[in-house]
Design a protein around this motif. Sequence first.
Motif: not given
Length: 215
Positions: A140-146, A148-150, A155-157, A161-167
């Motif tokens: 399973a993929l980790n949960d988003p860190d943010l 919103r998008v950085p 915001s509609d990228h 969902e992937l952009l909201r992750r740091k890890s």
Amino acid sequence: MPAFSGWPPEALTFLADLEAHNDREWFKANRARYDEACVLPTTALGEALSDLGTPKLFRPWNDQRFRPGPPIKEHLGLAVGYEGAGGWYVQLSIDGLFLAAGLHNPKPDQVTRLRAAIDDGRKAAALTRALAVARAAGLALNDPDLLRVPRGYDSDHPRAELLRRKSLTVSATMPIAKWLHRPAAYDHIREPLDAAAPMVTWLRRHVGPSQSGAR
């Protein structure tokens, strides 16, 4: 060093006893049990996985200066291949066998490159395929860190969902089972780690190790 053939039942017995008697004096008195039942098989597993990268067995001591809690880690932690960007992780505790792979706790320059690669449609397509392989293996993929998008991304990228992750990691927890004590344990571990390999390869190619402080 003998080949990895699973952890003996004594490894879980030791970890259960450690949870009930977590102090340095008890650990020192039982260090031989730890070395034989826990360190030796985990080191053998690391050697068996060394084609993925350099194995590192984490020390048993918790750093209580920054993290309050028991002085001894109540699990066995083995990292493989983290000399690059991203790698694999195996953790045994009385709660089960935790398997993970990817890029955990990256430096700011790595996060910047990760976001740029996700923003690039061609590069991101390869990541999407790699994540599909990992998910098919039960990771399973980790949960988003943010929330919103950085900043700097719409915001509609399409890959918000992937952009909201740091890890960027995938993981799975397997319950305690008899195969943990048998040679079959290697295949149970190796198959999910191999399924995560395309994602790790993508991270190494498009993110790479941190350049912070590099000359």
